[in-house]
Write a protein that holds these residues in place. Structure first.
Motif, PDB file in Angstrom:
ATOM      1  N   THR A 130      59.343 -22.331 -25.535  1.00  0.00           N
ATOM      2  CA  THR A 130      58.226 -23.268 -25.685  1.00  0.00           C
ATOM      3  C   THR A 130      58.432 -24.495 -24.803  1.00  0.00           C
ATOM      4  N   LEU A 131      59.660 -25.021 -24.827  1.00  0.00           N
ATOM      5  CA  LEU A 131      59.921 -26.221 -24.036  1.00  0.00           C
ATOM      6  C   LEU A 131      59.867 -25.923 -22.544  1.00  0.00           C
ATOM      7  N   LEU A 132      60.375 -24.764 -22.149  1.00  0.00           N
ATOM      8  CA  LEU A 132      60.398 -24.443 -20.724  1.00  0.00           C
ATOM      9  C   LEU A 132      59.005 -24.139 -20.182  1.00  0.00           C
ATOM     10  N   TYR A 133      58.098 -23.668 -21.041  1.00  0.00           N
ATOM     11  CA  TYR A 133      56.737 -23.398 -20.567  1.00  0.00           C
ATOM     12  C   TYR A 133      55.934 -24.675 -20.367  1.00  0.00           C
ATOM     13  N   MET A 134      56.366 -25.748 -21.012  1.00  0.00           N
ATOM     14  CA  MET A 134      55.538 -26.947 -21.032  1.00  0.00           C
ATOM     15  C   MET A 134      55.099 -27.446 -19.646  1.00  0.00           C
ATOM     16  N   PRO A 135      56.032 -27.566 -18.679  1.00  0.00           N
ATOM     17  CA  PRO A 135      55.589 -28.133 -17.404  1.00  0.00           C
ATOM     18  C   PRO A 135      54.448 -27.349 -16.745  1.00  0.00           C
ATOM     19  N   HIS A 136      54.352 -26.049 -17.043  1.00  0.00           N
ATOM     20  CA  HIS A 136      53.279 -25.261 -16.430  1.00  0.00           C
ATOM     21  C   HIS A 136      51.910 -25.778 -16.826  1.00  0.00           C
ATOM     22  N   PHE A 137      51.822 -26.348 -18.027  1.00  0.00           N
ATOM     23  CA  PHE A 137      50.520 -26.763 -18.539  1.00  0.00           C
ATOM     24  C   PHE A 137      50.151 -28.170 -18.100  1.00  0.00           C
ATOM     25  N   ILE A 138      50.969 -28.729 -17.244  1.00  0.00           N
ATOM     26  CA  ILE A 138      50.737 -30.106 -16.828  1.00  0.00           C
ATOM     27  C   ILE A 138      50.198 -30.133 -15.413  1.00  0.00           C
ATOM     28  N   SER A 139      49.217 -30.966 -15.214  1.00  0.00           N
ATOM     29  CA  SER A 139      48.603 -31.059 -13.895  1.00  0.00           C
ATOM     30  C   SER A 139      49.597 -31.578 -12.856  1.00  0.00           C
ATOM     31  N   ILE A 140      49.411 -31.136 -11.613  1.00  0.00           N
ATOM     32  CA  ILE A 140      50.288 -31.586 -10.534  1.00  0.00           C
ATOM     33  C   ILE A 140      50.172 -33.104 -10.346  1.00  0.00           C
ATOM     34  N   VAL A 141      49.001 -33.641 -10.646  1.00  0.00           N
ATOM     35  CA  VAL A 141      48.831 -35.105 -10.548  1.00  0.00           C
ATOM     36  C   VAL A 141      49.847 -35.794 -11.442  1.00  0.00           C
ATOM     37  N   ILE A 142      49.996 -35.227 -12.646  1.00  0.00           N
ATOM     38  CA  ILE A 142      50.897 -35.858 -13.598  1.00  0.00           C
ATOM     39  C   ILE A 142      52.350 -35.618 -13.205  1.00  0.00           C
ATOM     40  N   VAL A 143      52.635 -34.422 -12.685  1.00  0.00           N
ATOM     41  CA  VAL A 143      53.998 -34.163 -12.207  1.00  0.00           C
ATOM     42  C   VAL A 143      54.376 -35.195 -11.152  1.00  0.00           C
ATOM     43  N   VAL A 144      53.453 -35.428 -10.217  1.00  0.00           N
ATOM     44  CA  VAL A 144      53.754 -36.383  -9.150  1.00  0.00           C
ATOM     45  C   VAL A 144      53.862 -37.798  -9.713  1.00  0.00           C
ATOM     46  N   SER A 145      53.000 -38.137 -10.644  1.00  0.00           N
ATOM     47  CA  SER A 145      53.101 -39.517 -11.144  1.00  0.00           C
ATOM     48  C   SER A 145      54.384 -39.723 -11.939  1.00  0.00           C
ATOM     49  N   ILE A 146      54.814 -38.679 -12.648  1.00  0.00           N
ATOM     50  CA  ILE A 146      56.110 -38.793 -13.326  1.00  0.00           C
ATOM     51  C   ILE A 146      57.214 -38.986 -12.286  1.00  0.00           C
ATOM     52  N   THR A 147      57.105 -38.216 -11.184  1.00  0.00           N
ATOM     53  CA  THR A 147      58.087 -38.357 -10.117  1.00  0.00           C
ATOM     54  C   THR A 147      58.129 -39.791  -9.594  1.00  0.00           C
TER      55      THR A 147
END
Lengths: 318, 305
Positions: A130-147
Motif C-alpha cells: 500500500t505504501l509503495l503504491y502511493m507515489p503512483h497516485f500522485i501527480s508529477i506536479v506534486i512530485v516536482v514540488s515536493i522535490t
C-alpha cells in the motif's frame, strides 16, 4: 451459440463469402456491432484523422489556407532541422535521458518484486505494498514540488548533504545532476506500481521447484537465479518490448517542471522542442516534421525489440 | 503464494514458527522499510509544514512534526476561493470523464470479448496501432481546433475516453472471468442481450469496473499538460494546472493574489505545502480501499494481454 445459429441458417456445404457471413451475423445480433460504432468513430476521429494531419510536416502550412492549399515543401523541414547547430543537442539529450531511464527504471520494479516475494507475513506485505503504491497516485506536479521543497536550498536533503559532504550540491540547477533527478523521480513514482505485474508473474512459479532445489542444497541466490528469474523471463521481455515504444517520450509534463535557466543545456529534448516551437511560437509545419521523426524512431524501436524478443524464443508483443 | 510457501516451510523445518530467520530476510525487510519511509516521509514533512506556524517554517525547524499548530494556510485557501473553485471543477470533470470513459470502455470491450464477433482482428489492430504510433502534438492540436474543442471542458474529456490499454484489460477480464455457459443459459431462459449485459455480466465485473474507474479518475485528476496546450481560459483549468502555476513559477501573479488574500499571514512555503496537501489528500484517501481490486484487475488484464 449464436454463431452456430448464424451458420446453420446457411445451407451446409455452400461456400459463403466473408461479407455475407458478416451480414448474417449482424442481423443475428445487431446490438453487438452497434455498440462498437462509437468506438470506431472515436478512433477514426481522434487517432487516425490527426495522422492524416501529418501531411503539414511536408508543407509550408498556413492556417488560413488549410492543408490542401498550403505550399508543398517536401523534406524541407527535415533538412532544416538537421542544418541547425542544435539538433545534436536535442537528439542526444533525448537519447541519453531515454536510455538512462530505461537502464535504471526498468530493473527497479523487478528487484523490488523479488524482495516483496521473499516476505512471508501477509499483513506486513500488504501494508508495504500500500505504501509503495502511493507515489503512483500522485501527480508529477506534486512530485516536482515536493522535490523543490526538500532538495531546494532551504530543503532538508540539501542541508543534510551539505553538512555531510562539506560542500553543497545544487540539485535543481546543476546540469550534471539534472538527469539523475529526473530518473530518481521516475523511480520513486513508478517502481512500487510496476511491481504488480511482476508479482503476478511470480505467483505462477511452481513451488515444488523450490522444494526440489532446497533438497538438492541450492541456496537462496541459486534458487533465485535458476528458478525465479527464468520463470518470469517472458514477462520481463514483454514489458521491455512494451517500454521500448515509449522510450523516446521524455515526458514533457515532467521536464518542463524541472528545467530552468541553469540546466537548459541538458533539459532540451525533442518533446520540449515540439512544444516550445510549435504551440508557443506557431512553427506548426516544422515541429510536426520533428514530431513525426520521433514517432517513426519509436515504431522502429518497437519492431526491432519485438524481433529480438522472437529471436530469444519469447512470444513478444505480436 | 504465501500460503504455499508456509506449507513448504512446514515440510522443511517441522514448524514454520521456528523457521530460522536469516540475515537475508532481515536485509530484505530493512530495505523495504527504508523504501516505504521514502514514500511516506515527504508527505508527512509537507503535512507538518502545512499546519505549522510561519515562524517555525521560516526557521526550518519543522521536520516531521508540526510546530505552532494552526490551520491558517488552509483557511486562506478557502477564503481565496480560486483553488476551491478549480477543485470543484476538477471533481466535475473527473466524474463526467470517468462515467463516460467507463461506458465507452464497456461498449467496446464487451463485443470484442465475444469470439463470435466478426472483424475482431480488424478492431484489435485498429486499437493497437495508436498505442505505438501517434500523430504528434501539432496535428492533434489542429484537429481539436477544427472541432472547436479548444477552450472547452470537452477537450479534457473526449480525447481520452477510449483507452486501448484499459479496453484490453476489460476485454481480458470478460473473457477469463465470465463463463460463456452462463450467458448461454440466460439466453435460453429468454433473457435479452441487454439483460444479459446489465444483470449478469456487469454485476460480475465489479472488480474490473472499480479498477478501471480508479485508473480513469486518477489519470484525469493528475494530468495537467493538456490544460496547458488546449486551454487558455483560467476558469476552465484543472487543479493540477493551478498547482503547476503556483509551485513551478512562484513569481507568477497567481501566487501573489493567493498570498495577498491570505493577508501575508502565511509564507508561500506554508501555503504551498497546504495547496499540495489540498490537491493530494482526496486520492491518498481513496486508493487504499480499492487496492485489492486494482491489484487483481492489473493482474488479470496484463498477464494475459
Amino acid at each position: 451459440m449464436t454463431k452456430t445459429n448464424a451458420e446453420s441458417a446457411v445451407l451446409p456445404g455452400k461456400k459463403v463469402g466473408y461479407w455475407k457471413k458478416l451480414k448474417l451475423d449482424f442481423l443475428k445480433n445487431p446490438w453487438l456491432y452497434l455498440m462498437l460504432i462509437p468506438g470506431l468513430v472515436y478512433f477514426l476521429v481522434f487517432k487516425y484523422l490527426p495522422m492524416w494531419g501529418i501531411i503539414i510536416g511536408f508543407e509550408d502550412y498556413s492556417p488560413f489556407l488549410g492543408p490542401f492549399k498550403s505550399a508543398w515543401k517536401g523534406l524541407y523541414w527535415f533538412q532544416r532541422f538537421f542544418s541547425t547547430s542544435k539538433w545534436m543537442t536535442y537528439l542526444s539529450n533525448t537519447l541519453i535521458l531515454s536510455f538512462m531511464s530505461i537502464i535504471f527504471t526498468f530493473p527497479a520494479p523487478i528487484i523490488l518484486a523479488l524482495m516483496l516475494n521473499e516476505i512471508r507475513s501477509i499483513h506486513y506485505k500488504k501494508v508495504t505494498q500500500t505504501l509503495l503504491y502511493m507515489p503512483h497516485f500522485i501527480s508529477i506536479v506534486i512530485v516536482v514540488s515536493i522535490t523543490y521543497v526538500i532538495f531546494g536550498t532551504d530543503g532538508i536533503i540539501y542541508k543534510l548533504t551539505t553538512q555531510l559532504m562539506g560542500r553543497s550540491i545544487d540539485y535543481l540547477g546543476d546540469p550534471g545532476v539534472f538527469r539523475w533527478m529526473i530518473v530518481g523521480q521516475n523511480i520513486w513514482k513508478e517502481t512500487g506500481w510496476g511491481t504488480i505485474i511482476f508479482l503476478a508473474a511470480l505467483t505462477n512459479v511452481d513451488t515444488q521447484l523450490y522444494e526440489a532445489a532446497m533438497i538438492d542444497g541450492a541456496n537462496r541466490a541459486q534458487r533465485l537465479w535458476h528458478i525465479t528469474l527464468p520463470a518470469i523471463r517472458s514477462t520481463i521481455v514483454l514489458m521491455l518490448v512494451l517500454r521500448m515504444g515509449s522510450v523516446l517520450d521524455t515526458g514533457y509534463e515532467h521536464l518542463i517542471l524541472m528545467s530552468n535557466a541553469l540546466n537548459r543545456s541538458v533539459s532540451q529534448t525533442l518533446d520540449v522542442f515540439v512544444y516550445e516551437n510549435g504551440i508557443k511560437n506557431g512553427q506548426l509545419s516544422y515541429t510536426t516534421a520533428v514530431g513525426l521523426m520521433k514517432s517513426l524512431v519509436s515504431v522502429v524501436l518497437v519492431v526491432t525489440s519485438n524481433k529480438i524478443a522472437h529471436a530469444l524464443g519469447e512470444e513478444g508483443l505480436y | 503464494m504465501a500460503k504455499k510457501e508456509k506449507e513448504f516451510d512446514t515440510i522443511n523445518d517441522g514448524s514454520h514458527a521456528i523457521r530460522k530467520f536469516s540475515i537475508g530476510d532481515f536485509l530484505v525487510i530493512f530495505v523495504l522499510v527504508v523504501l516505504c519511509l521514502t514514500c511516506v516521509l515527504p508527505f508527512i514533512h509537507l503535512a507538518a509544514k502545512s499546519v505549522s506556524s510561519n515562524t517555525a517554517v521560516m526557521q526550518k525547524s519543522v521536520v516531521l512534526w508540526p510546530k505552532g499548530f494552526n490551520l491558517e494556510a488552509y483557511a486562506s485557501i478557502f477564503q481565496d476561493g480560486t483553488l476551491v473553485h478549480s477543485f470543484l471543477y476538477s471533481v466535475e470533470v473527473v466524474l463526467i470523464f470517468t462515467v463516460m470513459g467507463m461506458i465507452a470502455c464497456t461498449c467496446a470491450a464487451y463485443p470484442l470479448s465475444k469470439k463470435r464477433l466478426k472483424g475482431r482482428a480488424f478492431f484489435t489492430v485498429l486499437l493497437m496501432i495508436p498505442m505505438y504510433f501517434n500523430a504528434g502534438l501539432i496535428p492533434t492540436y489542429l484537429l481539436y481546433k477544427d472541432l472547436n474543442m479548444l477552450n472547452t471542458m470537452w477537450v479534457l474529456i473526449l480525447p481520452l475516453i477510449y483507452s486501448s490499454y484499459n479496453m484490453l484489460i476489460m476485454k481480458n477480464y470478460f473473457q477469463s472471468s465470465i463463463p460463456d455457459s452462463l450467458e448461454e443459459a440466460a439466453f435460453l431462459d429468454g433473457a435479452s442481450n441487454f439483460q444479459i449485459l446489465f444483470l449478469i455480466v456487469l454485476p460480475l465485473s465489479l472488480p474490473i469496473i472499480a479498477t478501471l474507474s480508479l485508473f480513469y479518475a486518477v489519470g484525469r485528476w493528475n494530468a495537467y499538460a493538456d490544460n496547458k496546450y488546449y486551454i487558455t481560459k483560467e476558469a476552465l483549468k484543472m487543479i493540477q494546472y493551478k498547482l503547476y502555476q503556483l509551485v513551478a513559477s512562484a513569481t507568477e501573479a497567481q501566487t501573489a493574489t493567493l498570498s495577498e488574500a491570505a493577508e501575508v499571514t502565511s509564507t508561500p512555503e506554508v501555503l504551498q505545502a497546504a495547496c499540495i496537501m489540498f490537491a493530494t489528500i482526496p486520492i491518498i484517501c481513496i486508493y487504499p480501499f480499492l487496492q485489492k481490486y486494482f491489484v487483481k484487475g492489473v493482474m488479470v488484464g496484463a498477464v494475459k494481454g
